[in-house]
Design a protein around this motif. Structure first.
Motif, PDB file in Angstrom:
ATOM      1  N   SER A 170     -10.215  69.412  58.525  1.00 38.96           N
ATOM      2  CA  SER A 170     -10.217  70.175  59.780  1.00 38.96           C
ATOM      3  C   SER A 170      -9.259  71.361  59.806  1.00 38.96           C
ATOM      4  CB  SER A 170      -9.937  69.263  60.972  1.00 38.96           C
ATOM      5  OG  SER A 170     -11.002  68.383  61.156  1.00 38.96           O
ATOM      6  N   PRO A 171      -8.008  71.196  59.355  1.00 37.71           N
ATOM      7  CA  PRO A 171      -7.127  72.367  59.442  1.00 37.71           C
ATOM      8  C   PRO A 171      -7.593  73.521  58.562  1.00 37.71           C
ATOM      9  CG  PRO A 171      -6.018  70.572  58.293  1.00 37.71           C
ATOM     10  CD  PRO A 171      -7.288  70.021  58.873  1.00 37.71           C
ATOM     11  N   TRP A 172      -8.216  73.206  57.430  1.00 37.64           N
ATOM     12  CA  TRP A 172      -8.738  74.278  56.564  1.00 37.64           C
ATOM     13  C   TRP A 172      -9.922  74.964  57.232  1.00 37.64           C
ATOM     14  CZ3 TRP A 172      -5.562  75.789  53.059  1.00 37.64           C
ATOM     15  CH2 TRP A 172      -4.697  74.887  52.428  1.00 37.64           C
ATOM     16  N   ASP A 173     -10.836  74.171  57.817  1.00 38.94           N
ATOM     17  CA  ASP A 173     -11.978  74.754  58.532  1.00 38.94           C
ATOM     18  C   ASP A 173     -11.512  75.637  59.679  1.00 38.94           C
ATOM     19  OD1 ASP A 173     -14.096  73.669  57.082  1.00 38.94           O
ATOM     20  OD2 ASP A 173     -14.230  71.877  58.330  1.00 38.94           O
ATOM     21  N   ASN A 174     -10.571  75.110  60.462  1.00 39.00           N
ATOM     22  CA  ASN A 174     -10.085  75.873  61.615  1.00 39.00           C
ATOM     23  C   ASN A 174      -9.330  77.123  61.178  1.00 39.00           C
ATOM     24  OD1 ASN A 174     -11.124  74.176  63.668  1.00 39.00           O
ATOM     25  ND2 ASN A 174      -9.525  72.696  63.219  1.00 39.00           N
ATOM     26  N   LEU A 211     -11.971  79.779  60.283  1.00 38.11           N
ATOM     27  CA  LEU A 211     -12.561  80.409  61.464  1.00 38.11           C
ATOM     28  C   LEU A 211     -11.574  81.352  62.153  1.00 38.11           C
ATOM     29  CD1 LEU A 211     -14.449  77.315  62.877  1.00 38.11           C
ATOM     30  CD2 LEU A 211     -15.483  79.361  61.862  1.00 38.11           C
ATOM     31  N   ALA A 212     -10.314  80.926  62.230  1.00 34.13           N
ATOM     32  CA  ALA A 212      -9.301  81.773  62.868  1.00 34.13           C
ATOM     33  C   ALA A 212      -9.072  83.060  62.073  1.00 34.13           C
ATOM     34  CB  ALA A 212      -7.997  80.990  63.039  1.00 34.13           C
ATOM     35  N   TYR A 213      -8.974  82.934  60.749  1.00 33.82           N
ATOM     36  CA  TYR A 213      -8.823  84.140  59.924  1.00 33.82           C
ATOM     37  C   TYR A 213     -10.017  85.068  60.093  1.00 33.82           C
ATOM     38  CZ  TYR A 213      -4.683  82.550  57.340  1.00 33.82           C
ATOM     39  OH  TYR A 213      -3.418  82.170  56.998  1.00 33.82           O
ATOM     40  N   GLN A 214     -11.188  84.480  60.198  1.00 33.50           N
ATOM     41  CA  GLN A 214     -12.392  85.276  60.400  1.00 33.50           C
ATOM     42  C   GLN A 214     -12.289  86.050  61.712  1.00 33.50           C
ATOM     43  OE1 GLN A 214     -15.690  82.660  60.233  1.00 33.50           O
ATOM     44  NE2 GLN A 214     -17.085  84.237  59.569  1.00 33.50           N
ATOM     45  N   LEU A 245     -12.138  83.179  53.522  1.00 37.43           N
ATOM     46  CA  LEU A 245     -12.850  82.615  52.378  1.00 37.43           C
ATOM     47  C   LEU A 245     -11.975  81.628  51.617  1.00 37.43           C
ATOM     48  CD1 LEU A 245     -15.303  82.459  50.529  1.00 37.43           C
ATOM     49  CD2 LEU A 245     -14.405  84.469  49.315  1.00 37.43           C
ATOM     50  N   ALA A 246     -10.710  81.953  51.431  1.00 33.78           N
ATOM     51  CA  ALA A 246      -9.797  81.054  50.717  1.00 33.78           C
ATOM     52  C   ALA A 246      -9.657  79.726  51.466  1.00 33.78           C
ATOM     53  CB  ALA A 246      -8.428  81.707  50.531  1.00 33.78           C
ATOM     54  N   GLU A 283     -10.987  76.016  50.271  1.00 32.80           N
ATOM     55  CA  GLU A 283     -10.100  74.844  50.251  1.00 32.80           C
ATOM     56  C   GLU A 283     -10.702  73.706  51.075  1.00 32.80           C
ATOM     57  OE1 GLU A 283      -7.311  72.594  48.734  1.00 32.80           O
ATOM     58  OE2 GLU A 283      -7.518  74.696  48.169  1.00 32.80           O
ATOM     59  N   ALA A 284     -11.360  74.028  52.171  1.00 33.66           N
ATOM     60  CA  ALA A 284     -12.019  72.999  52.986  1.00 33.66           C
ATOM     61  C   ALA A 284     -13.101  72.294  52.178  1.00 33.66           C
ATOM     62  CB  ALA A 284     -12.618  73.613  54.246  1.00 33.66           C
ATOM     63  N   VAL A 285     -13.893  73.079  51.452  1.00 31.03           N
ATOM     64  CA  VAL A 285     -14.950  72.487  50.615  1.00 31.03           C
ATOM     65  C   VAL A 285     -14.322  71.621  49.535  1.00 31.03           C
ATOM     66  CG1 VAL A 285     -16.776  72.996  48.952  1.00 31.03           C
ATOM     67  CG2 VAL A 285     -16.632  74.286  51.096  1.00 31.03           C
ATOM     68  N   HIS A 286     -13.296  72.126  48.882  1.00 28.14           N
ATOM     69  CA  HIS A 286     -12.607  71.365  47.835  1.00 28.14           C
ATOM     70  C   HIS A 286     -12.024  70.069  48.406  1.00 28.14           C
ATOM     71  CE1 HIS A 286     -10.113  70.310  44.413  1.00 28.14           C
ATOM     72  NE2 HIS A 286      -9.079  70.246  45.242  1.00 28.14           N
ATOM     73  N   THR A 287     -11.390  70.171  49.569  1.00 29.93           N
ATOM     74  CA  THR A 287     -10.765  68.994  50.193  1.00 29.93           C
ATOM     75  C   THR A 287     -11.818  67.964  50.577  1.00 29.93           C
ATOM     76  OG1 THR A 287      -8.963  70.370  51.007  1.00 29.93           O
ATOM     77  CG2 THR A 287      -9.267  68.232  52.081  1.00 29.93           C
ATOM     78  N   SER A 288     -12.953  68.421  51.119  1.00 30.35           N
ATOM     79  CA  SER A 288     -13.993  67.452  51.506  1.00 30.35           C
ATOM     80  C   SER A 288     -14.624  66.827  50.287  1.00 30.35           C
ATOM     81  CB  SER A 288     -15.050  68.111  52.386  1.00 30.35           C
ATOM     82  OG  SER A 288     -15.849  69.003  51.667  1.00 30.35           O
ATOM     83  N   THR A 289     -14.739  67.573  49.188  1.00 28.12           N
ATOM     84  CA  THR A 289     -15.285  67.025  47.953  1.00 28.12           C
ATOM     85  C   THR A 289     -14.323  65.990  47.377  1.00 28.12           C
ATOM     86  OG1 THR A 289     -16.376  69.113  47.492  1.00 28.12           O
ATOM     87  CG2 THR A 289     -16.134  67.608  45.657  1.00 28.12           C
TER      88      THR A 289
END
Length: 185
Positions: free
Chosen positions: A148-152, A155-158, A167-168, A172-178
């Motif tokens: 969640s913190p990576w996803d959020n 979105l905030a950086y966006q 994107l970074a 990291e969110a994808v890597h963390t969920s994997t």
């Protein structure tokens, strides 16, 4: 007979002409025809400075979250999640009420829940996205295996227009969920 149609090798329905995409920049939503694929939509949005955010399960979450808040009005996290869900579906004024209440009740939450509550409060209610990013970054440092913190953060950086950091954080969110799903780091 139906089987003759179903077993036909010819196209019965074509989506070729259903290729319209409309971006409403004010509400930051996109409407697409049935023939549009993510492979077409994503680069189109990217060229306009946007990205996809999946909100598939937000509507069904409203009723149970309302019930949780009804059963325990002082349940800080339920108020926060309801506020975020309402914000995601466009009910901004109502979302702010629940997020403000969650913020006021944040001392009743765990440390990770406080990051969630405070980050969304600053991001959604006050519009202080930079403060939200700061909180999300502290959250990622404190709980690096939470997605969640990576996803959020992404979105905030966006929202701040920093696509590189967005994107970074998304990567990291994808890597963390994997890592979380596989059990390996």
């Amino acid at each position: 007979s139906f089987n003759a149609i179903a077993d036909s090798k010819q196209n019965q329905i074509s989506l070729k002409r259903l290729d319209k995409m409309t971006l409403d920049e004010k509400s930051r939503t996109v409407t697409v025809d049935a023939g549009i694929t993510y492979g077409v939509l994503s680069p189109w949005l990217d060229a306009k400075g946007y990205a996809l955010h999946n909100r598939v399960d937000d509507f069904p979450a409203v009723a149970p979250l309302r019930r949780a808040v009804e059963l325990d009005p002082n349940f800080a996290t339920a108020n926060a999640v309801l506020g975020v869900v309402l914000s995601n579906i466009g009910s901004s004024k109502e979302a702010n009420v629940y997020l403000k209440k969650a913020y006021d009740l944040r001392d009743r939450a765990s440390e990770a829940e406080k990051f969630y509550i405070e980050g969304h409060y600053y991001d959604i209610v006050t519009g202080d996205t930079e403060k939200a990013v700061e909180l999300y970054q502290r959250w990622t440092q404190t709980y690096p295996r939470q997605v969640s913190p990576w996803d959020n953060s992404s979105l905030a950086y966006q929202n701040l227009g920093d696509q590189e950091k967005a994107l970074a954080a998304a990567t990291e969110a994808v890597h963390t969920s994997t890592v979380s799903a596989s059990g390996h780091s």
